[in-house]
Enzyme design. Structure first.
Site, PDB file in Angstrom:
ATOM      1  N   PHE A 206       0.837  -1.334  -0.099  1.00  0.00           N
ATOM      2  CA  PHE A 206      -0.015   0.051  -0.003  1.00  0.00           C
ATOM      3  C   PHE A 206       0.697   1.249   0.004  1.00  0.00           C
ATOM      4  CE2 PHE A 206      -1.935   3.349   2.555  1.00  0.00           C
ATOM      5  CZ  PHE A 206      -3.026   3.508   1.679  1.00  0.00           C
ATOM      6  N   LEU A 229       4.349  -0.777   3.610  1.00  0.00           N
ATOM      7  CA  LEU A 229       3.512   0.363   3.752  1.00  0.00           C
ATOM      8  C   LEU A 229       4.583   1.653   3.526  1.00  0.00           C
ATOM      9  CD1 LEU A 229       1.676  -0.733   6.948  1.00  0.00           C
ATOM     10  CD2 LEU A 229       0.929  -0.805   4.654  1.00  0.00           C
ATOM     11  N   GLU A 230       4.163   2.369   2.265  1.00  0.00           N
ATOM     12  CA  GLU A 230       4.957   3.524   2.013  1.00  0.00           C
ATOM     13  C   GLU A 230       3.754   4.650   2.376  1.00  0.00           C
ATOM     14  OE1 GLU A 230       6.588   6.592  -0.946  1.00  0.00           O
ATOM     15  OE2 GLU A 230       6.673   4.529  -1.509  1.00  0.00           O
ATOM     16  N   LEU A 231       4.055   5.401   3.690  1.00  0.00           N
ATOM     17  CA  LEU A 231       2.938   6.106   4.006  1.00  0.00           C
ATOM     18  C   LEU A 231       3.528   7.760   3.845  1.00  0.00           C
ATOM     19  CD1 LEU A 231       1.819   3.939   6.862  1.00  0.00           C
ATOM     20  CD2 LEU A 231       1.288   4.109   4.592  1.00  0.00           C
TER      21      LEU A 231
END
Length: 462
Positions: A206, A229-231
């Site tokens: 995501f 997860l790269e947020l």
């Protein structure tokens, strides 16, 4: 009643594209078909999978004349920049070039008595939830190595770039990737979360907001599905007293303003040694003042609209709050009469800022950057680390040893020296703190998209 996803163009607020979402039953059937096709895909020779992925990328690039204006309509990037396809080719090609070595068994022993080795086995079905700001580049980071490693892929794209996933799958399947091995689904949040909770996927990647990442983690809780997860990000630059100021200002302002500031690793805050502060600020104002805000379909435009009026409103709010608290805006609004209070947002550089201001603390994701003077490396390091995020940091100095020492003290996924806002496919793309977890590209990217499987084979009984 069927839910319809609508892409609202930032150019004029019109509905650019619509697609109906799949209901839970239809989505389950589609994912089941992908799972059935994955084993046969993984059984194909690695060289064949690489060749087919490269052919898929080539077919996607061949659609450039259609895809570039389509991106402008969907999310506002100016056509003059030609889309994202150079980076797509670079990343896919690199991952193909290292696949044999990255996926090779680790042989511990191969003797007359024992064969002991660790192999890399594909997870199975990889779910890629891609963002709108770089819809092809962010997707290819996982799609290419996942397919090469023998996984099947389900792609879900952001509503703002509704057609990107559809186009990507069309290109890859036209090049020979089996239709059930790589599919695009139009899903709402509830169906997405239901599929994740049912363990429909074997790996989830995501890219998006921190709140989105939390929602993914909640949906996956108890399933033990591995996540990438790269947020969020609030990436800093630090300009030291020995830096080339012209070079630093040029690259850092590009990193702050390109794509209207809507970059995962865009520069959002800058710290400059006091002795070079005025010089750096003057050069930066000169560069930003030359930008041209306007329709992304105009070849002369260098700064397009933000993807959504809501995003622009957040940047305006952060900027206004900072000015009210004592910050000084340096870009003259008269240079940007196209700023309409909606998606078309003028760029801004702020001085007199502090970490009590949201513009230096919260993710802006727009064409505004705050610049602060610092006395020394210790002060710069403390300020750079004073953030809930940790994606990249950009250091500007003539001394590589100094940059490495500073980098060792920074809470970040990547340390740049004399460059910014770039993703090197040979290095792991990763972050820490609220920026997320996991890593894409490089050898580590392949390892995250596969699982280790050990073989302990005893050949002789004596």
């Amino acid at each position: 009643m069927t839910t319809i996803l609508k892409c609202i163009s930032p150019i004029d607020g019109s509905v650019y594209a619509e697609r109906p979402v799949a209901d839970v039953a239809a989505a389950r059937r589609a994912v089941a078909g992908v799972r059935s096709a994955q084993k046969a895909w993984a059984a194909r020779p690695l060289a064949e999978r690489i060749a087919l992925v490269e052919a898929g990328v080539e077919a996607l690039v061949a659609m450039k004349d259609e895809a570039v204006p389509e991106l402008a309509h969907m999310m506002g990037r100016p056509v003059r920049y030609g889309g994202e396809f150079g980076g797509v080719v670079e990343r896919a090609a690199y991952m193909g070039s290292i696949a044999a070595e990255a996926l090779a068994p680790l042989v511990v022993e191969n003797s007359a008595r024992f064969e002991r080795r660790i192999e890399r086995e594909p997870h199975g079905v990889v779910f890629v939830i891609a963002p709108w700001n770089y819809p092809y580049l962010t997707a290819i980071n996982t799609v290419a190595p996942a397919l090469i490693a023998g996984n099947a892929v389900v792609l879900k794209h952001a509503t703002q770039t509704l057609l990107a996933g559809e186009r990507m799958v069309r290109a890859f399947t036209s090049a020979g990737i089996p239709q059930d091995v790589f599919i695009n689904l139009f899903l709402d949040h509830l169906t997405t979360e239901a599929l994740i909770a049912e363990r429909a996927f074997d790996f989830i990647n995501f890219t998006g907001s921190v709140n989105g990442g939390r929602a993914i983690e909640r949906a996956a809780a108890g399933t033990f599905t591995p996540l990438g997860l790269e947020l969020g990000g609030k990436d800093p630059g630090y300009v030291m007293e020995d830096a080339d100021i012209d070079w630093a200002a040029d690259v850092l302002m590009d990193g702050a303003m390109y794509n209207s500031g809507q970059c995962c690793c865009g520069i959002e805050r800058i710290y400059v040694h006091r002795s070079r502060f005025d010089e750096f600020v003057a050069k930066s104002v000169e560069i930003v003042s030359r930008l041209r805000l306007g329709s992304p379909l105009d070849a002369e435009t260098t700064l397009g609209p933000m993807a959504n009026a809501r995003f622009a409103s957040e940047v305006r709010a952060q900027t206004a709050e900072a000015v009210a608290a004592g910050a000084t805006p340096l870009i003259d609004p008269a240079r940007f009469p196209q700023d309409d209070g909606g998606t078309y947002l003028m760029p801004q550089i702020l001085t007199g800022v502090s970490h009590q201001m949201r513009v230096m603390r919260d993710e802006s994701f727009g064409p505004v950057v705050g610049v602060m003077p610092v006395a020394d490396d210790d002060e710069a390091i403390s300020l750079m680390n004073d953030s809930p995020y940790g994606l990249t940091a950009s250091l500007w100095t003539a001394n590589a040893d100094r940059a490495a020492r500073i980098g060792g003290r920074l809470e970040t996924g990547t340390v740049f020296m004399n460059r910014a806002d770039y993703l090197d496919p040979a290095l792991c793309w990763t972050g820490c703190k609220d920026t997320g977890r996991g890593g894409a590209l490089s050898v580590i990217g392949f390892h995250n998209l596969t699982r280790p499987k050990s073989y302990h084979l005893r050949k002789a009984l004596t």
